[in-house]
Motif scaffolding. Sequence first.
Motif, mmCIF file in Angstrom:
data_model
loop_
_atom_site.group_PDB
_atom_site.id
_atom_site.type_symbol
_atom_site.label_atom_id
_atom_site.label_comp_id
_atom_site.label_asym_id
_atom_site.label_seq_id
_atom_site.Cartn_x
_atom_site.Cartn_y
_atom_site.Cartn_z
ATOM 1 N N MET A 94 -10.543 10.374 -2.403
ATOM 2 C CA MET A 94 -10.619 9.374 -3.478
ATOM 3 C C MET A 94 -9.194 8.568 -3.371
ATOM 4 S SD MET A 94 -12.911 9.049 -6.122
ATOM 5 C CE MET A 94 -12.321 8.576 -7.314
ATOM 6 N N LYS A 95 -8.086 9.224 -2.705
ATOM 7 C CA LYS A 95 -6.661 8.673 -2.864
ATOM 8 C C LYS A 95 -6.792 7.311 -1.905
ATOM 9 C CE LYS A 95 -4.236 11.010 0.719
ATOM 10 N NZ LYS A 95 -2.863 11.757 0.979
ATOM 11 N N HIS A 96 -7.789 7.052 -0.971
ATOM 12 C CA HIS A 96 -7.927 5.800 -0.205
ATOM 13 C C HIS A 96 -8.890 4.713 -0.745
ATOM 14 C CE1 HIS A 96 -5.126 7.818 2.433
ATOM 15 N NE2 HIS A 96 -5.977 8.624 2.939
ATOM 16 N N GLY A 97 -9.348 5.500 -1.837
ATOM 17 C CA GLY A 97 -10.539 4.541 -2.355
ATOM 18 C C GLY A 97 -10.270 3.144 -2.662
ATOM 19 N N GLY A 98 -9.007 3.038 -3.131
ATOM 20 C CA GLY A 98 -8.549 1.514 -3.896
ATOM 21 C C GLY A 98 -8.540 0.652 -2.560
ATOM 22 N N LEU A 139 3.170 4.311 2.482
ATOM 23 C CA LEU A 139 4.082 5.074 2.001
ATOM 24 C C LEU A 139 3.198 5.517 0.628
ATOM 25 C CD1 LEU A 139 6.792 6.223 0.970
ATOM 26 C CD2 LEU A 139 6.934 3.853 -0.071
ATOM 27 N N SER A 140 2.411 4.512 0.084
ATOM 28 C CA SER A 140 1.730 5.103 -1.064
ATOM 29 C C SER A 140 0.465 6.124 -0.971
ATOM 30 C CB SER A 140 1.115 3.855 -1.713
ATOM 31 O OG SER A 140 0.105 4.128 -2.692
ATOM 32 N N ALA A 141 0.067 6.104 0.458
ATOM 33 C CA ALA A 141 -1.053 7.209 0.805
ATOM 34 C C ALA A 141 -0.297 8.426 1.215
ATOM 35 C CB ALA A 141 -1.970 6.639 1.726
ATOM 36 N N GLY A 142 1.169 8.448 1.215
ATOM 37 C CA GLY A 142 1.638 9.698 1.774
ATOM 38 C C GLY A 142 1.635 10.028 3.089
ATOM 39 N N GLU A 143 1.364 8.928 3.813
ATOM 40 C CA GLU A 143 1.505 8.967 5.478
ATOM 41 C C GLU A 143 2.517 8.804 5.916
ATOM 42 O OE1 GLU A 143 -1.934 6.898 6.995
ATOM 43 O OE2 GLU A 143 -3.310 8.103 6.085
ATOM 44 N N LEU A 144 3.778 8.447 5.614
ATOM 45 C CA LEU A 144 4.906 8.182 6.302
ATOM 46 C C LEU A 144 5.607 9.395 6.591
ATOM 47 C CD1 LEU A 144 6.012 4.906 4.836
ATOM 48 C CD2 LEU A 144 4.913 5.325 6.803
ATOM 49 N N ASP A 190 -12.190 2.474 -12.708
ATOM 50 C CA ASP A 190 -13.631 1.959 -12.377
ATOM 51 C C ASP A 190 -14.875 2.759 -11.850
ATOM 52 O OD1 ASP A 190 -12.578 -0.390 -13.382
ATOM 53 O OD2 ASP A 190 -12.238 -1.537 -11.634
ATOM 54 N N VAL A 191 -14.188 3.738 -10.945
ATOM 55 C CA VAL A 191 -15.155 4.433 -10.094
ATOM 56 C C VAL A 191 -14.973 5.877 -10.239
ATOM 57 C CG1 VAL A 191 -16.327 4.903 -7.828
ATOM 58 C CG2 VAL A 191 -15.194 2.686 -8.536
ATOM 59 N N PRO A 192 -15.495 6.407 -11.353
ATOM 60 C CA PRO A 192 -15.192 7.930 -11.809
ATOM 61 C C PRO A 192 -15.528 8.731 -10.591
ATOM 62 C CG PRO A 192 -16.506 7.065 -13.633
ATOM 63 C CD PRO A 192 -16.299 6.033 -12.510
ATOM 64 N N PHE A 193 -15.046 9.966 -10.385
ATOM 65 C CA PHE A 193 -15.353 10.728 -9.393
ATOM 66 C C PHE A 193 -16.758 10.924 -8.902
ATOM 67 C CE2 PHE A 193 -15.974 14.883 -7.243
ATOM 68 C CZ PHE A 193 -15.258 14.379 -5.747
ATOM 69 N N GLN A 231 -5.082 1.378 -6.886
ATOM 70 C CA GLN A 231 -5.663 2.596 -6.755
ATOM 71 C C GLN A 231 -6.019 3.192 -8.025
ATOM 72 O OE1 GLN A 231 -6.751 4.177 -4.208
ATOM 73 N NE2 GLN A 231 -7.155 6.241 -5.181
ATOM 74 N N ALA A 232 -5.273 2.908 -9.150
ATOM 75 C CA ALA A 232 -5.355 3.307 -10.621
ATOM 76 C C ALA A 232 -6.685 2.645 -11.110
ATOM 77 C CB ALA A 232 -4.273 3.004 -11.339
ATOM 78 N N ARG A 233 -6.907 1.319 -10.575
ATOM 79 C CA ARG A 233 -8.023 0.621 -11.237
ATOM 80 C C ARG A 233 -9.289 1.159 -10.364
ATOM 81 N NH1 ARG A 233 -5.159 -4.206 -10.898
ATOM 82 N NH2 ARG A 233 -6.039 -4.611 -8.623
ATOM 83 N N PHE A 234 -9.300 1.433 -9.342
ATOM 84 C CA PHE A 234 -10.360 2.019 -8.399
ATOM 85 C C PHE A 234 -10.878 3.264 -9.397
ATOM 86 C CE2 PHE A 234 -11.347 5.485 -5.363
ATOM 87 C CZ PHE A 234 -12.744 4.902 -5.204
#
Lengths: 259, 152
Positions: free
Chosen positions: B1-5, A13-18, A53-56, A47-50
Amino acid sequence: MSAHESEWTLRRLSAGELAATEAARVQAHAASCEACAQALRGIHEAQARFEADVPFERFEAGVEQALRRQRDAARPPPRRWVATTVAIAASLLVVVLVRPLLGSSAESGDTGGLNRLKGGATAELRIGGGLGPQREAIPGRPEAIEPGERVMLGYKAGTHRYVAALSVDAIGEVTPLHPEDGASAPVASGGRQHWLPGGWEFTGSGAERVIVVLSDEPLPQETLVEAARRAFAQADGDVERMDELEVPGAQTHWVLRKP
Amino acid sequence: MKHGGSVLGRCRYLLKDATKAEDAMHDVFARALTHGEDFRAESSPLTWLMKIATHHCLNQLRGERAGWRQWFERDAAARPEGHGGQEAMETRDLVRRLLARVDVETQAAAIHYHVDGMTLEEVAALLGRSVPTIRKRLEHFAALGGEELKVP
């Protein structure tokens, strides 16, 4: 049935895949269920932490570096193989060592253990040069190899005209063995068994799949490498479960387990 | 990136090392680029990525010399991924501790079932095995652990 949504459903759901209706149902459930709402928040926060922590730019640079690593690994890296000159010297030693074995089967006319292929062809993988006994690997039966042991590949071409060999390691790195580049090589003349020049020492650990392809037309190594990568992906990254490569000709696979 | 986490979480969970996990995540996304056709053909890119990430990390652990021993010695502060309260955290930790005792396919099945929370059918489809086969593997895995790993 569980009263809560599974984590996998919430993650999708969070990934927008449903699908829309499923997404609406899960969202409605999460709105009235604190446990699922908390789980969903946890996924969003991870995901927000990622992203924090890991800029694009760092992500992009890391992926580019990984791509380069994977490309480099597809070439024959010196650390995995004995150098050509050493390989030639080593192969002489191996040939000397395997000759009695080759002689015993050839002289008796016993070809048991050889992998028979269509068109009267056979292929063989011999292991030797280490402290352990000389032996033949059997297709479909993983064979453990010891440090320092070398591999030789033999074939009887039958009606086929070209031969190539390659290997795939446990993380899907594909290495052309023979020839190292270009297209598959013309088979040696004569109907007897021939050995590919040189020998190979597989370093590192984990499984390594060795493949010999006999064909009627020359096959570019790039085609074989791509086919091996596809087969590896189709086996879900498990080199021991790979199917035959989708290329024309007859092929033999062996799985070696490195120490 | 949206699946990165999600991917990084899986790599951290299995490798228990922040630097190795980030490198593994890069490898997984690089593979998604080099296998673009397969990746784009997937109805669920997240499922594809998690499958590849899981296999990549399990292979990496198998490939490391004495990998599992070192793995046990790594900093236990590597927090298991996910959420769901103390009970779920303990299950994930238990799964992780038992992985070294089973074959690679059972490892993958246990991770997707117990950690990802996939159904038996979803795990079976993902690994290209039948539901009874996956159930059998998970029952074998549960026999090593405790009540919380039992497959209903």
